[in-house]
Write an enzyme that holds these catalytic residues in place. Structure first.
Site, PDB file in Angstrom:
ATOM      1  N   GLU A   1     -14.078  -2.702 -16.472  1.00  0.00           N
ATOM      2  CA  GLU A   1     -13.754  -3.068 -15.086  1.00  0.00           C
ATOM      3  C   GLU A   1     -14.394  -4.390 -14.683  1.00  0.00           C
ATOM      4  O   GLU A   1     -13.795  -5.164 -13.934  1.00  0.00           O
ATOM      5  CB  GLU A   1     -14.224  -1.963 -14.137  1.00  0.00           C
ATOM      6  CG  GLU A   1     -13.441  -0.668 -14.287  1.00  0.00           C
ATOM      7  CD  GLU A   1     -14.082   0.484 -13.541  1.00  0.00           C
ATOM      8  OE1 GLU A   1     -15.062   0.258 -12.811  1.00  0.00           O
ATOM      9  OE2 GLU A   1     -13.605   1.622 -13.723  1.00  0.00           O
TER      10      GLU A   1
ATOM     11  N   HIS B   1     -21.602  -5.397 -20.395  1.00  0.00           N
ATOM     12  CA  HIS B   1     -22.672  -4.520 -19.912  1.00  0.00           C
ATOM     13  C   HIS B   1     -22.723  -3.291 -20.801  1.00  0.00           C
ATOM     14  O   HIS B   1     -21.687  -2.727 -21.149  1.00  0.00           O
ATOM     15  CB  HIS B   1     -22.451  -4.128 -18.451  1.00  0.00           C
ATOM     16  CG  HIS B   1     -21.060  -3.693 -18.122  1.00  0.00           C
ATOM     17  ND1 HIS B   1     -20.028  -4.589 -17.952  1.00  0.00           N
ATOM     18  CD2 HIS B   1     -20.531  -2.461 -17.953  1.00  0.00           C
ATOM     19  CE1 HIS B   1     -18.924  -3.930 -17.683  1.00  0.00           C
ATOM     20  NE2 HIS B   1     -19.190  -2.628 -17.692  1.00  0.00           N
TER      21      HIS B   1
HETATM   22  P1  DGP Z   1     -17.001  -0.590 -16.944  1.00  0.00           P
HETATM   23  O1  DGP Z   1     -15.886   0.371 -16.724  1.00  0.00           O
HETATM   24  O2  DGP Z   1     -17.633  -0.419 -18.334  1.00  0.00           O
HETATM   25  O3  DGP Z   1     -16.619  -2.023 -16.691  1.00  0.00           O
HETATM   26  O4  DGP Z   1     -18.137  -0.193 -15.905  1.00  0.00           O
HETATM   27  C1  DGP Z   1     -18.473  -0.948 -14.787  1.00  0.00           C
HETATM   28  C2  DGP Z   1     -19.575  -0.224 -14.072  1.00  0.00           C
HETATM   29  O5  DGP Z   1     -20.166  -1.108 -13.142  1.00  0.00           O
HETATM   30  C3  DGP Z   1     -19.135   1.018 -13.293  1.00  0.00           C
HETATM   31  O6  DGP Z   1     -19.754   2.172 -13.848  1.00  0.00           O
HETATM   32  C4  DGP Z   1     -19.609   0.771 -11.874  1.00  0.00           C
HETATM   33  C5  DGP Z   1     -20.586  -0.381 -12.018  1.00  0.00           C
HETATM   34  N1  DGP Z   1     -20.598  -1.312 -10.900  1.00  0.00           N
HETATM   35  C6  DGP Z   1     -19.526  -2.015 -10.427  1.00  0.00           C
HETATM   36  N2  DGP Z   1     -19.898  -2.794  -9.403  1.00  0.00           N
HETATM   37  C7  DGP Z   1     -21.235  -2.584  -9.226  1.00  0.00           C
HETATM   38  C8  DGP Z   1     -22.185  -3.117  -8.306  1.00  0.00           C
HETATM   39  O7  DGP Z   1     -21.899  -3.935  -7.442  1.00  0.00           O
HETATM   40  N3  DGP Z   1     -23.460  -2.648  -8.422  1.00  0.00           N
HETATM   41  C9  DGP Z   1     -23.824  -1.747  -9.382  1.00  0.00           C
HETATM   42  N4  DGP Z   1     -25.116  -1.359  -9.395  1.00  0.00           N
HETATM   43  N5  DGP Z   1     -22.949  -1.236 -10.259  1.00  0.00           N
HETATM   44  C10 DGP Z   1     -21.667  -1.647 -10.180  1.00  0.00           C
END
Ligand code: DGP
Length: 116
Positions: A96, A101
């Site tokens: 996403e 990450h």
């Molecule tokens: P992925 O599907 O692998 O791209 O996971 C993205 C993750 O990032 C998802 O579990 C939610 C997290 N995430 C998205 N936006 C933010 C944010 O603004 N702050 C934090 N702490 N996490 C976020």
């Protein structure tokens, strides 16, 4: 220039996040939507959009992501029971946020590796 994401602002502390670790190579912070009691994202401080953009020059930061994940898992008290590390890539990986990450997920059974 490849557009940066919200994660670059978290690294620079321009947006709030629960940062559990930061050094010159990586930043680790709690996922906003935790799937298990411990759910931490470990990211490179430089913007690498996807795993498909990784080169051998990134090996130091990729190695640091792994050692930091292991250290955080021990600090969180989840290492003895175990945990899962995941990096999603593009559409089929359901990535996403286009800044690589590594998810560190544990504190409870994380279930089968791939559902369905
Ligand atoms: P992925 O599907 O692998 O791209 O996971 C993205 C993750 O990032 C998802 O579990 C939610 C997290 N995430 C998205 N936006 C933010 C944010 O603004 N702050 C934090 N702490 N996490 C976020």
């Amino acid at each position: 220039m490849i557009e940066e994401t919200i994660f670059s602002k978290i690294i620079r502390r321009e947006l709030p996040a629960d940062i559990v670790y930061q050094d010159e190579l990586v930043t680790a912070f709690r996922d906003i939507q935790p799937r298990r009691p411990t759910h931490v994202l470990i990211i490179p401080n430089t913007h690498i959009p996807t795993m498909d953009d990784v080169t051998t020059a990134d090996e130091p930061v990729l190695g640091r992501m792994l050692s930091v994940a292991a250290s955080i898992a021990r600090d969180e008290g989840i290492a003895d029971d175990g945990y899962r590390l995941m990096i999603n890539c593009r559409e089929h990986g359901r990535q996403e946020v286009m800044h690589i990450h590594m998810h560190l997920v544990g504190g409870a059974d994380v279930g089968p590796m791939i559902s369905g």
